[in-house]
Design an enzyme around this catalytic site. Sequence first.
Site, PDB file in Angstrom:
ATOM      1  N   GLY A  46     -20.581 -76.724  26.594  1.00 22.45           N
ATOM      2  CA  GLY A  46     -21.897 -76.178  26.903  1.00 22.45           C
ATOM      3  C   GLY A  46     -22.565 -75.670  25.636  1.00 22.45           C
ATOM      4  CD  GLU A 133     -23.336 -72.582  27.416  1.00 19.60           C
ATOM      5  OE1 GLU A 133     -24.137 -72.165  26.577  1.00 19.60           O
ATOM      6  OE2 GLU A 133     -22.140 -72.829  27.154  1.00 19.60           O
ATOM      7  CG  HIS A 136     -25.269 -68.329  24.855  1.00 25.29           C
ATOM      8  ND1 HIS A 136     -24.937 -67.647  23.703  1.00 25.29           N
ATOM      9  CD2 HIS A 136     -24.195 -69.102  25.142  1.00 25.29           C
ATOM     10  CE1 HIS A 136     -23.724 -68.003  23.305  1.00 25.29           C
ATOM     11  NE2 HIS A 136     -23.235 -68.891  24.169  1.00 25.29           N
TER      12      HIS A 136
HETATM   13 NI    NI Z   1     -21.380 -69.768  24.095  1.00 19.39          NI
END
Ligand code: NI
Length: 162
Positions: A46, A133, A136
């Site tokens: 990812g 993800e 993030h």
């Molecule tokens: Ni990461």
Amino acid sequence: MAILEIKKAGDPVLKQVAEPIERLTKRHRQLLDDMAETMYSADGVGLAAPQVGKSLRIVVIDVQDEHGLLELVNPVITMREGSVVDSEGCLSVPQVYGDVERAERVTVEYTDRRSRRRTLTAEGLLARCIQHECDHLEGHLYLDRLDRKNRAKAMKELRAQG
Ligand code: NI
């Protein structure tokens, strides 16, 4: 296509809340292509746009299952169920791993590269990856989710790399 530089922990872009995509353009589709190529070349499962220095709500995932390459624009997790602890790593925190508690199952709503709104329910590694993800995009690394002991261990390993 191009392989992009992956930003490492400590880079301020990884701490920013990423911007939503108002209108998907050719430039975003190019970024999706480049991110996928970058992820594959780094043997990752990812990658989120902030990791390549773009503070945008764009994610690519491929956990080598029946879904193949997933391209998520403006992903929103709308359901979380259960809880599971497992080892996690990140291309922005190379060669460091830690045990992170995540929901066992999630539903994510997102836009695909053709601007179609989609819904996906996932479990196992894919569910973990989606949560990682999406973190993030909020400016969080998995290190932020480790308990104190594991965080200290991870930071020590990270520093040892110089
Ligand atoms: Ni990461």
